[in-house]
Design an enzyme around this catalytic site. Structure first.
Site, mmCIF file in Angstrom:
data_model
loop_
_atom_site.group_PDB
_atom_site.id
_atom_site.type_symbol
_atom_site.label_atom_id
_atom_site.label_comp_id
_atom_site.label_asym_id
_atom_site.label_seq_id
_atom_site.Cartn_x
_atom_site.Cartn_y
_atom_site.Cartn_z
ATOM 1 N N SER A 130 0.402 -1.221 -0.335
ATOM 2 C CA SER A 130 -0.121 -0.637 0.025
ATOM 3 C C SER A 130 1.066 1.177 0.259
ATOM 4 O O SER A 130 2.271 1.399 0.356
ATOM 5 C CB SER A 130 -0.936 -0.169 1.623
ATOM 6 O OG SER A 130 -1.243 1.330 1.604
ATOM 7 N N TYR A 155 -2.102 -0.363 9.989
ATOM 8 C CA TYR A 155 -2.909 -1.074 8.908
ATOM 9 C C TYR A 155 -1.018 -0.514 8.106
ATOM 10 O O TYR A 155 -0.698 -1.669 7.350
ATOM 11 C CB TYR A 155 -3.405 -0.367 8.068
ATOM 12 C CG TYR A 155 -3.745 -0.011 5.838
ATOM 13 C CD1 TYR A 155 -4.457 -1.961 5.891
ATOM 14 C CD2 TYR A 155 -3.493 0.777 5.662
ATOM 15 C CE1 TYR A 155 -4.009 -1.950 5.024
ATOM 16 C CE2 TYR A 155 -3.930 0.019 4.065
ATOM 17 C CZ TYR A 155 -3.614 -1.100 3.906
ATOM 18 O OH TYR A 155 -3.669 -0.949 2.322
#
Length: 338
Positions: A130, A155
């Protein structure tokens, strides 16, 4: 020689659905797995799976990759030639209140996938990372050659951990592994927890939109077809390892091991207020915008340097935000029946 089936994890998800469609169109046999959890409305995931099942070459298995025994059995049975690992617990803000979900799905689940690849002859593992891994970095555009040791959400930390775990397995067991740092993906069949979907729903239902960083937030919105195209092109290009890699001046994007990292982004950051204005134009309605301060775990801007990707596959995402939003808005009207 006939290729073995390919595994797509998170096949009921946004990116997984589109990538699976592309693989099936190429004539590949695809096994798709997904836990169909309730992080967002499972009916959307089930609708995606229902469309994929119309192709006889698609085999769907409901499975939680954090289940070590079930994942081990999956890999042993199918002996996948390639694995595209897109399953994950997504979302920055959700990680502030549900941290355990990220350890279960993104760490334990990924470890089980790595073990499956290790013991069953996988020729190439592609896995989702990501843009969030860039964390506290402020030098733009974000380059894969930059250090990314300062995540600002769990995350992001879990995705950085995935890159490190994959490198370890590439080094120890010579598993070719490619990490894909996605930048704010949007388009038809998108996720309801992401900005584009949230904005569209709010505009059409007359609800207020919270615009963080007082409207100055910028994101490198990347259209889903460009993401899928990049993944498809990378499948047949497993990394070989760089013999010139220098441990005294280590490049964070490559290694002597068969491991590589790429940004997949549009390289054109857009302010959220402009994105909202495009949706307003498509829907013929004015949004009720509420300007809010920056939220914990967020960053002010994302911007992908895709030079490495272009060099590797001769392609970079380039769909204009105006065109992508027009396609998304058309789909959303049909999906929401408005």
């Amino acid at each position: 020689m006939q290729k073995r089936s390919i595994l797509v994890t998170g096949a009921a998800g946004f990116i997984g659905y589109h990538v699976t469609l592309r693989l099936l169109a190429q004539g590949r046999e695809v096994v798709g797995v997904d836990s169909l959890n309730n992080y967002y409305d499972p009916t959307l995931k089930e609708a995606r799976v229902g469309m994929l099942k119309q192709d006889a070459r698609f085999n769907f298995i409901k499975l939680d990759l954090a289940d070590s025994a079930a994942t081990k059995a999956l890999f042993a049975e199918h002996q996948f030639s390639e694995v595209i690992h897109l399953a994950a617990q997504a979302g920055v803000r959700y990680s502030l209140t549900n941290p355990q979900a990220y350890l279960d799905a993104n760490i334990q689940g990924f470890l089980n996938v790595l073990e499956g690849c290790r013991h069953n002859g996988c020729q190439h593992l592609l896995f989702a990372s990501s843009s969030s891994v860039y964390g506290a970095n402020t030098k733009l555009p974000f380059s894969v050659h930059d250090n990314v040791d300062h995540p600002v959400s769990l995350y992001a930390a879990s995705k950085k951990a995935n890159e490190l775990m994959a490198h370890t397995y590439s080094h120890l067991y010579r598993i070719p592994a490619t990490g894909l740092r996605f930048f704010t993906v949007y388009g038809p069949w998108g996720r309801p927890d992401m900005a584009m979907f949230i904005f569209a729903n709010a505009i059409l239902s007359g609800k207020p939109i919270k615009v963080f960083n007082h409207g100055k937030m910028r994101r490198d919105f990347t259209y889903i077809d460009d993401i899928a195209e990049a993944i498809i092109r990378l499948i047949d290009q497993p990394p070989q390892g760089d013999a010139q890699w220098d441990g005294s001046a280590p490049d964070p994007a490559s290694s002597k091991a068969p491991w590589k990292i790429y940004n997949i982004g549009n390289s054109h950051p857009e302010e959220l207020t402009y994105v909202i204005s495009l949706l307003e134009k498509e829907f013929g309605r004015v949004a009720d915008k509420q300007l809010e301060p920056m939220q914990p775990g967020d960053v002010e801007a994302t911007f992908a340097d895709t030079a490495a990707l272009e060099q590797a596959i001769g392609f970079k995402p380039s769909t204009r935000i105006e065109d992508g939003i027009a396609r998304f808005a058309k789909w959303y009207r049909e999906y929401a029946r408005v």
